[in-house]
Design an enzyme around this catalytic site. Structure first.
Site: not given
Ligand code: PLP
Length: 375
Positions: A169, A40, A139, A268, A316, A314, A222
């Site tokens: 999660h 992602k 969540r 600045y 850039d 700044c 994941r």
């Molecule tokens: C982003 C995410 C992950 C990955 O998490 P890491 O800490 O980068 O390994 C796994 N599961 C869910 C639901 C996430 O949103």
């Protein structure tokens, strides 16, 4: 945003490091456990397609993304592996996901009910769904076994749905204190027990879980931040079962140098004044590239030496104090190694009071990404 290829500032990505991190993670998984590479947010700033290609070649079974568009971009690029979107997608796009064989998370019966007519009208393949369990992250997902059971029964009765997964999660898998983690595991187990059949993929592990709670791998992990060689806990749990090799470096080159007389101001607000005669270099990168304004006072590396960022950053450009004159074009390392010294994403995150995740994925599209062997 336009990518600035005619400028020296860039993000270097080591494919070998990503491969190293995946190989070590795979080695610790039981046979048949899938590694889903989390790509992602443009592969945490490392480049979506580059990371996906390396991950697939290194043994990842499939991918996780945050939004449907990232999944579509992977399909568009020709990736045929399983893809799971992790965030809730509006049910009106359920047909689009199904047509592209993209799995979506489901956190309510209402979502299934709304997606049903969309899928029936489209006459596409069944939509792969992963039932999300909120075991304490707060969540998305089902919080109650009865609600989960009812939704699963609803989906199972409709041929347009294929219940491919069940997942949760963890909020604290990266913390040294495991109390809350243990509570979440227990809640998830109770939810799993409410289902009459176990879906093909049952997954709970993010990077932190895979590193420090390996018993919770279920049959898929994941794998996100650790794939990029970053410790998910920051500095809280310094020991990892294998060495994480950082994959990302940020480099630039001096675009301009000058000698300032004592008392002359920089940038600045004129917040910085030269203490004595000083050599000042300009680096062509700024907060529009994701190099945060609050990094004023932090440092970069030139020729193996730490050089302070002086004056405000700044949009850039920003300025640094050099030990002596250097020619324009001299390399500047913002993240990575120079001589015997190093600046890590964690160092940048510490200085700016955030986490390395935010620094990595904040590096903007204006910075070209380039593959290198080793950073
Ligand atoms: C982003 C995410 C992950 C990955 O998490 P890491 O800490 O980068 O390994 C796994 N599961 C869910 C639901 C996430 O949103």
């Amino acid at each position: 945003m336009v990518t600035a290829t005619h400028r020296e500032s860039r993000v270097l990505v080591s494919e070998a490091a990503i491969q190293h991190n995946i190989h070590h993670a795979l080695r610790r998984l039981a046979a048949g456990t899938a590694l889903l590479a989390v790509v992602k947010a443009d592969g945490y700033g490392h480049g979506l397609l580059r990371v996906a290609r390396v991950a697939a070649a290194s043994g990842a079974t499939g991918f996780c993304v945050a939004v449907l568009d990232e999944a579509l971009a992977l399909r568009q690029a020709g990736f045929t592996q399983p893809i799971l979107v992790l965030g809730i997608v509006d049910p009106r796009y359920a047909d689009l996901a199904a047509a592209q064989d993209i799995a979506l998370p489901v956190g309510s019966l209402a979502w299934l009910a709304a997606a049903l007519p969309v899928l029936e009208a489209a006459k596409v393949k069944p939509l792969r769904v992963h039932l999300a369990v909120d075991s304490g992250m707060g969540r998305i997902g089902f919080r109650d076994p009865a609600a989960l059971k009812a939704a699963a029964a609803f989906a199972a009765a409709q041929s347009v749905f294929d219940i491919e997964g069940l997942f949760t999660h963890f909020a604290t898998a990266d913390a040294a204190d495991t109390t809350y983690f243990t509570t979440q595991v227990a809640r998830f187990k109770a939810m799993l027990a409410a289902l009459p059949t176990r879906p093909r993929y049952v997954h709970v592990a993010n990077s932190a879980t895979s590193l420090w709670h390996a018993a919770c791998a279920c049959n898929a992990i994941r794998f996100g931040v650790a794939m990029y060689g970053l410790n998910p806990s920051g500095r809280e749990i310094p020991t990892t079962p294998y060495e994480l090799e950082p994959a990302l470096s940020v480099v630039s080159a001096l675009s301009f140098t000058k000698r300032l007389e004592a008392g002359a101001a920089v940038s600045y607000g004129a917040t910085y004044r030269a203490q004595a005669a000083e050599w000042i270099g300009t680096v062509p990168m700024g907060y529009a590239d994701g190099w945060l304004r609050r990094l004023q006072g932090f440092h970069v590396l030139v020729d193996g030496q730490f050089c302070e960022i002086v004056g405000r950053i700044c949009m850039d450009q920003f300025m640094i104090r050099l030990p002596h004159d250097y020619a324009p074009g001299t390399p500047v390392v913002l993240v990575g190694r120079s001589g015997g010294q190093a600046i890590t994403l964690q160092d940048v995150a510490d200085y700016s009071h955030t986490i390395h995740y935010e620094i990595a994925c904040g590096l903007s599209e204006r910075l070209p990404r380039e593959s290198v062997n080793r950073i």
